[in-house]
Structure formats: structure tokens, C-alpha cells
Design an enzyme around this catalytic site. Structure first.
Site, PDB file in Angstrom:
ATOM      1  N   LEU A 101       1.007  -1.181  -0.189  1.00  0.00           N
ATOM      2  CA  LEU A 101      -0.257  -0.056   0.019  1.00  0.00           C
ATOM      3  C   LEU A 101       0.969   1.326   0.132  1.00  0.00           C
ATOM      4  O   LEU A 101       2.045   1.328   0.456  1.00  0.00           O
ATOM      5  CB  LEU A 101      -0.928  -0.013   1.241  1.00  0.00           C
ATOM      6  N   ASP A 102       0.568   2.486  -0.635  1.00  0.00           N
ATOM      7  CA  ASP A 102       1.161   3.465  -0.490  1.00  0.00           C
ATOM      8  C   ASP A 102       1.389   4.234   0.929  1.00  0.00           C
ATOM      9  O   ASP A 102       0.645   3.818   1.945  1.00  0.00           O
ATOM     10  CB  ASP A 102       0.428   4.775  -1.488  1.00  0.00           C
ATOM     11  N   LEU A 103       2.113   4.929   0.972  1.00  0.00           N
ATOM     12  CA  LEU A 103       2.509   6.006   2.313  1.00  0.00           C
ATOM     13  C   LEU A 103       1.144   6.206   2.556  1.00  0.00           C
ATOM     14  O   LEU A 103       0.945   6.086   4.269  1.00  0.00           O
ATOM     15  CB  LEU A 103       3.651   6.906   1.947  1.00  0.00           C
TER      16      LEU A 103
END
Length: 230
Positions: A101-103
Site C-alpha cells: 500500500l502507498d504511504l
């Protein structure tokens, strides 16, 4: 790993029972009595209880984590904390994230050291569904669900995305289910129809739903049934 957790993992003791025995001086680390349940050990330490040196039974490990914002899904990053900082487990370097997952994205993250299992989850050939709760900057256009169902051509891609299911929850809120994992796919899909994702939370992977009991940053082991579901 905390000493009390290690003692639990190596026996049928509860965390409360393990803590009590440690405080009573029943556990030695490298030949020294340790009375602090939160004492941290690593794989080089020798832990002895009741005259027996304890070892963890080898085997694959599988975890569900509720990822908070601000953490990256990698084993090491020079600029941001990684999700592995949230784990109290031995040899975290041997673990990897299954579907990053992205930041700024929150929600369900799977972590394991089983490469074959993670391949079954992430391989496009297996078409494992992933469901996201999405918040958008602008109202959702009426035709968006139909466009997603037909597949969207993303920028710099040759082929359209696989058919995706969009459930509109509000003017600027939706639930999206996709069956692949292209780079920043959800954000790019909405960008392709002129909208912008301002909040993203993964709720489900396959049949596995994020445990409601897990607060952001918390995790638990997967059950045998959950592991077998993939």
C-alpha cells in the site's frame, strides 16, 4: 521480541501466565535471570524455562496488519518508518508484504515469509479481488461505474484494466473492487476519469476482511482457515 511473547509462542502459556513466571524469576536469558516481561530478545539469545532451553518451532508465518498512514510497505526505507516497525516478531527481515500500500493509504496489509503463498495472493492469474474504500475530491460522475466495469486505459499502459466494480456510497465516496495490482492503480483509475483520490483504505483481499478489532498499527496472526482461503 518481548520475552513474555517468546515464552507464549514456545508453550501453551497465556501472556498473563508468562509475565507472572518471568517476574517470579523462573526464566533465564543467556544464563541470567530476567524479571522484566517486556525484556527484548533476539534469535541469538538462549532462553531457558523450567530447566529447558526453548526454541520456536520453525514454520511459515502469516499476519494481518491494520496499516496506518505514514508507513511504507518495505523492509527498509531511508525516509519513512516501515510497517515492520509495528511488528514484535523475531527475524522481521525474513518477512515481506503481500501487495503493498502507498504511504498515505491505510488498511489491510498481509505479511508473510511464504513466497508461494504470497504469489497466489498477488499473481494476476489468480485474480484475487481487492476492495478499497475511496474518498474523492470531486463528485463521482454518473458514468464512472460503467467505465470501470468496461476497463480503463491508464496513462503509460498498453492495455485496459480488468473489469472493476464500483459501488457509490456518497457524492464523493465509493467502494471499488479490482482484480489486479498495477502501480497506484486506484488513484490512476480515478485520475483517468478526471477525479482525484484524497483518501484510500483497503478493506478486503480475497475473502479476507480487515479485522475490526485491530486498531491502526495493530496486527494479529492469520488463522489456519484464513491462510487456506488463498
Amino acid at each position: 521480541m518481548r520475552l513474555d511473547k517468546f515464552l507464549c509462542d514456545c508453550s501453551d502459556l497465556t501472556r498473563t501466565m508468562a509475565g507472572k513466571l518471568i517476574r517470579q524469576g523462573e526464566v533465564l536469558v543467556d544464563g541470567v535471570v530476567i524479571k522484566q516481561p517486556a525484556f527484548h530478545i533476539n534469535e541469538q539469545n538462549e532462553v531457558e524455562f523450567d530447566g529447558v532451553v526453548l526454541t520456536l518451532t520453525p514454520g511459515h508465518r502469516y499476519f494481518m496488519l491494520h496499516k496506518p498512514q505514514g508507513y511504507v510497505c518495505s523492509n527498509d526505507d531511508p525516509d519513512h518508518p516501515t510497517v515492520f516497525f509495528l511488528l514484535d516478531e523475531p527475524s522481521p527481515a525474513k518477512l515481506h508484504v503481500v501487495g503493498r500500500l502507498d504511504l498515505d493509504t491505510t488498511g489491510l496489509v498481509l505479511i508473510t515469509d511464504d513466497g508461494q503463498w504470497s504469489h497466489r495472493v498477488t499473481s494476476p492469474r489468480h485474480e484475487c479481488a481487492k476492495t478499497y474504500h475511496v474518498w474523492l475530491a470531486d463528485p463521482i460522475a454518473p458514468e464512472t461505474a460503467e467505465l470501470f466495469a468496461e476497463g480503463i486505459l491508464l496513462r503509460s499502459e498498453r492495455d485496459k484494466t480488468r473489469p472493476a466494480k464500483l459501488e457509490v456510497l456518497g457524492e464523493c465516496e465509493a467502494r471499488l473492487t479490482i482484480h489486479e495490482g498495477k502501480y497506484h492503480q486506484v488513484k490512476r483509475m480515478f485520475a483517468a476519469v478526471g477525479n482525484k483520490v484524497i483518501g484510500l483504505h483497503r478493506e478486503q483481499v480475497g475473502d479476507l476482511v480487515l479485522d475490526e478489532a485491530l486498531a491502526p498499527g495493530e496486527y494479529r496472526e492469520l488463522t489456519a482457515e484464513e491462510i487456506a482461503a488463498f
